[in-house]
Motif scaffolding. Sequence first.
Motif, short mmCIF file in Angstrom:
data_model
loop_
_atom_site.label_atom_id
_atom_site.label_comp_id
_atom_site.label_asym_id
_atom_site.label_seq_id
_atom_site.Cartn_x
_atom_site.Cartn_y
_atom_site.Cartn_z
N GLU A 78 0.84 -1.21 0.00
CA GLU A 78 0.00 0.00 0.00
C GLU A 78 0.87 1.25 0.00
OE1 GLU A 78 -0.68 -2.67 1.96
OE2 GLU A 78 -2.46 -3.25 0.79
N ASN A 79 1.93 1.22 0.81
CA ASN A 79 2.82 2.39 0.85
C ASN A 79 3.66 2.53 -0.41
OD1 ASN A 79 1.93 3.44 3.28
ND2 ASN A 79 3.30 2.15 4.47
N LYS B 12 2.55 6.65 -6.71
CA LYS B 12 1.55 7.60 -7.20
C LYS B 12 1.97 9.05 -6.95
CE LYS B 12 -2.67 4.79 -7.13
NZ LYS B 12 -2.96 4.85 -8.58
N LYS B 13 2.72 9.25 -5.87
CA LYS B 13 3.19 10.60 -5.56
C LYS B 13 4.24 11.06 -6.59
CE LYS B 13 5.73 12.34 -1.93
NZ LYS B 13 6.38 12.09 -0.66
N LYS C 87 1.37 4.23 -2.82
CA LYS C 87 1.26 5.66 -2.48
C LYS C 87 2.49 6.42 -2.96
CE LYS C 87 -1.49 5.54 1.66
NZ LYS C 87 -1.33 5.34 3.10
N LYS D 133 -2.00 -0.23 -8.62
CA LYS D 133 -1.46 -1.27 -7.73
C LYS D 133 -0.82 -2.44 -8.47
CE LYS D 133 -2.53 -3.99 -3.66
NZ LYS D 133 -3.53 -4.51 -2.73
#
Length: 169
Positions: free
Chosen positions: A128-129, A135-136, A132, A143
């Motif tokens: 999940e991280n 995506k940043k 993130k 995913k």
Amino acid sequence: MSYCSYCRNQPKDSIHHWYHDEVYGKMSEDDNELFGRLVMEINQAGLSWNTVLQKYEGLKLAYSQFNLQKVSMYKEQDISELMGNKNIIRHELKIRSIVYNAQQILEIQKEFGTFKNWIMLQNQISIENWVKLFKKNFKFVGKEIVKEFLSSNGILKGAHDKECPEYLK
Ligand SMILES: [Zn+2]
């Protein structure tokens, strides 16, 4: 049949056999190659891995041998040419994301030396991280794409099944 068995049953000189034995699950030391793997995963979205791998040579040629510097400087003209290149996946959003991601990787290199360093610094973080974080920094990194990219580099376990000779390497 597992992906490993499938690949190993292909002829020795097939792209699947090569990718499985030489690339899949092994971290690359070369940022351009890492970028190339990200390009492949982005292109796969919505398509079969076979379709994308069959276009590997076409993609590599079209995207300047996955040279980060060169791809980062692509202009509208280059994007139009890519849109007209039948040897690649002609998907405008994918193409634009790839150019953007090359620019972002160069920024990461400025700060962290190499893209690989930046990846290795993210110690033991959850998927999940990872998503993130991707995506940043990047575009077109859902995913599945992030997961496949990390598996292809051996960051996430499970690239090879237990019966595969590459499993313990
Ligand atoms: Zn395998």
